[in-house]
Design a protein around this motif. Structure first.
Motif, PDB file in Angstrom:
ATOM      1  N   SER A   1      38.125  -7.203  57.676  1.00  0.00           N
ATOM      2  CA  SER A   1      39.294  -6.574  57.001  1.00  0.00           C
ATOM      3  C   SER A   1      39.054  -4.922  57.285  1.00  0.00           C
TER       4      SER A   1
ATOM      5  N   ASP B   1      54.653  -9.273  57.147  1.00  0.00           N
ATOM      6  CA  ASP B   1      54.077  -8.324  56.518  1.00  0.00           C
ATOM      7  C   ASP B   1      54.304  -8.374  54.954  1.00  0.00           C
TER       8      ASP B   1
ATOM      9  N   TRP C   1      52.420 -10.988  53.015  1.00  0.00           N
ATOM     10  CA  TRP C   1      50.903 -10.564  52.859  1.00  0.00           C
ATOM     11  C   TRP C   1      50.772  -9.424  52.274  1.00  0.00           C
ATOM     12  N   LYS C   2      51.665  -8.520  51.479  1.00  0.00           N
ATOM     13  CA  LYS C   2      51.638  -7.036  51.019  1.00  0.00           C
ATOM     14  C   LYS C   2      50.503  -7.274  49.783  1.00  0.00           C
TER      15      LYS C   2
ATOM     16  N   ARG D   1      46.930  -7.558  51.104  1.00  0.00           N
ATOM     17  CA  ARG D   1      46.565  -6.493  52.056  1.00  0.00           C
ATOM     18  C   ARG D   1      46.241  -5.376  51.193  1.00  0.00           C
TER      19      ARG D   1
END
Lengths: 466, 466
Positions: free
Chosen positions: A136, A316, A319-320, A323
């Motif tokens: 990551s 996106d 997945w925020k 993340r």
């Protein structure tokens, strides 16, 4: 523990390749984990090799004088891996960041250790290639650091660890000997596998100066999204079940209910504070069938929501919370800090158990333990939040941490799936590998670095001999 | 080079675990390659350990007395790997052939080294699992032998080598120390990777007494078949092109026109004496699309026939020439024998070149060189046929052999992709790995086996120290 490093001035180095300045030295006594792993000391000098010959010359001279050398690059380690424990020289490899050779026809690239991981992906993207095992932190950490710790990450569940993608390397031993390992053939049974021995050595056996990486073609189909479960057990059992059924996932990330709550508050998502599983699928055929299979299994475990998309922006968005989780955790409470962030990894069948156990231990200690991880590998990033100014709380946190790591060993797992032993996890080495295993590692260490020049005070529990 | 092994009678072994009988000793001085690799000598005793404690006791006692110990199992090595070079003890591990533990929920099985490879497949078949990296000799060779040489085979192109499927192992060092490496977690960055160091060690660092293997689920779709090309260049270029395009093949085997002629005659197939490529596809989705992609690429290289089937009997029929090739070559001409059967492996892009070069060298020497191999890995099984009673012909054959191996090194490849160095390929070790690499290997050898007890006279070019 001060070492006279003035001999460096007599080597064949340019002026700007060597620094004794306090600021430079202090910046090399820090990494993401060093504060908590203890023992880190400021090096006496920082050198910046620009080529293999520099590395060789510095190491030979340091070994002759008994001065420790600790390789350093981005400083993103969690276990104090790259922070000197005995002073001496910090060897900063960030200037060795070239792409040396690229052979797209063989899916291979030769790079220097100081190159940032994501730079590989960018370089090969036009040919439809990528480097799958990037962690990551791939856009800030270096290839050298990844090789040193045998890093891995979200895509390891489908593509494997760094060691699976290193075909060969060039490295310099403590006495200055330059060694080339492996070949450009994708398999070999010629001699000892020095490549895999040096991958994960944390700079204690050799300094890596060049790496031959394998690449993969980009998948033609990508889908990503998120599932939300009612209970943590539902989420972990669903994950284990999906992996056992060999659902072809490229990422499958657990975020526990506490972490979800922290992320939801930080991002104002409006989502329930419930355990989440973040997913990505890669395939050239049949991706919808794999997603359907996964959904069916998740439904058997009472999934509340299962949202998947093939649109980049929507992926996106879904997945925020995952993340930005690390930032969310760090900013959760100004008085609390994550204690010993890092991971354990267990056999998949024991994954629900290690998650339950970690939460139970934290609950009993009255501490918050946000848990998340690359669940498809059995990987759990566990930490407890403590007030560093409250010694009693720190002590309780330490106990939770140690019991979690010990439980991972009991379950047949490993004390670190992807961050290395460094200084922080030395005390667990023998519990995991036994006296015989640790003794064999020590013998290898002494064989390749008899003077203990390279990164002393790391990996092994006691440190006199190293 | 006789060693007094009478001390074995004083160890805690049953009568039938020890033999000094000439027949038994002589049978342990033979493997598939020993005759040609030279140096093999009859051991002074044969011991049959039945548990790890036996291995440990024997090794400790032998080390104390300076008696060499060479591990032995099925004797299917090609490089004299398991044949004593210095006499002493042959340690026959075939009685340690138990399945110790099976964890289908984790896709893991723990087995002893004397177990025949295909027995793993049979044991786990009912759970829909299999052990993918088995070599072609999997139904006669042992797991211990495969681990010792880091074997691989037809399915390596899709699934990898033995080392990719060994999670951890138990092994005994020369002094009797029992070491456990790895864990049951599917990834780890804890300490040195002793597992991968011991895999491929050819019994020179440790005797493996237990192995934890990973398993895979069986693919839902399997197709197999054969392609025939007009020229060898067409065939090798088509293979390289297919792999570069990442066609998802599970097997992709080259058989050159000479081998095809030999097989056709042996089997009376009625097929043209033209280069053939044997294929198998495994998938859970989209297998027909992969086959179509492969066919399209092969057509660009003027494939003459492309036959594929999903019927077991028909697949067997299509594959027959490949399956029986080794027997066909051996029975081709009673006066001719294959010289140094074995493999080299090169980067994929150089595969057409190494095949061309091998044929050219043989042609110039006026010798027949049937070539075949696991082409998707860049693997080539090359040999020349010579009359062993014609020294001049043997000498020409030796020159072709050496030049082929040296050319593989020049192309960035390895002198052995899957059979190990043994005795036969010691002379190439330094050319492949350089003086620095060989020196590092020697240091590791001395660290773990300072008295040179384990399998002396193997891997390293000179043999005094080992």
């Amino acid at each position: 523990m001060t070492h006279d490093c003035s001999f460096l001035e007599d080597l064949d180095l340019a002026d700007d390749q060597l620094s004794f300045a306090e600021g430079r030295r202090e910046s090399h006594a820090a990494d993401w984990g060093a504060e908590q792993t203890g023992d880190g000391v400021v090096p006496d000098a920082v050198v910046y090799p620009e080529r293999t010959a520099d590395v060789s010359e510095i190491l030979a001279a340091a070994t002759e004088r008994g001065v420790p050398v600790t390789p350093y690059a981005a400083g993103t380690g969690l276990e104090g891996n790259a922070v000197p424990a005995r002073g001496g020289i910090s060897m900063d490899l960030t200037r060795m960041d070239e792409i040396v050779d690229y052979r797209p026809e063989d899916f291979q690239i030769d790079v220097e250790p100081g190159l940032i991981g994501s730079a590989v992906d960018e370089y090969v993207a036009d040919d439809g290639l990528f480097f799958p095992p990037l962690p990551s932190s791939g856009d800030i950490s270096t290839i050298g650091g990844m090789v040193a710790t045998d890093a891995s990450g979200m895509q390891t569940v489908r593509y494997g660890e760094i060691v699976d993608w290193v075909l060969g390397l060039e490295a310099v031993l403590a006495d200055g000997t330059v060694v080339r390992t492996g070949s450009r053939a994708i398999k070999s049974s010629s001699g000892y596998n020095l490549t895999d021995l040096i991958v994960g050595n944390e700079g204690t056996l050799a300094v890596v100066t060049e790496v031959t990486l394998e690449l993969s073609g980009r998948p033609q189909q990508i889908r990503g999204g998120r599932a939300i479960f009612e209970t943590l057990d539902d989420a972990t059992e669903a994950i284990a079940d999906a992996i056992r059924t060999e659902v072809d996932v490229a990422k499958i990330e657990l975020v526990d209910d506490l972490s979800a709550r922290i992320a939801n508050r930080y991002l104002d998502t409006g989502l329930p504070d419930a355990p989440m599983v973040f997913l990505e699928f890669h395939a050239n055929h049949g991706i919808e069938e794999e997603i359907d299979l996964c959904r069916t299994i998740f439904e058997e475990h009472d999934v509340l929501r299962f949202e998947m998309s093939d649109d980049d922006a929507e992926m996106d968005r879904l997945w925020k919370a995952r993340r930005e989780l690390a930032y969310a955790v760090r900013s959760y409470d100004a008085d609390l800090e994550p204690l010993h962030p890092g991971d354990v990894t267990v056999p998949l069948d024991s994954y629900p158990e290690i998650v339950r156990e970690t939460k139970r231990l934290a609950d009993e200690a009255g501490l918050l333990a946000p848990c998340y991880g690359h669940a498809g590998d059995g990987n759990l990033h566990h930490t407890v939040l403590v007030d560093p100014n409250d010694p009693e709380q720190v002590e309780r946190g330490e106990a939770v941490y140690e019991q979690t790591v010990e439980r991972a060993i009991e379950l047949g797992g490993t004390v670190t799936g992807e961050h290395g032993i460094g200084q922080g996890k030395r005390k667990f080495l023998e519990a995991e590998h036994g006296a015989g295993g640790v003794d064999a590692m020590r013998r290898v260490k002494r064989a390749l670095d008899p003077t203990g020049t390279l990164n002393p005070g790391k990996i092994f529990p006691e440190t006199e001999a190293e």
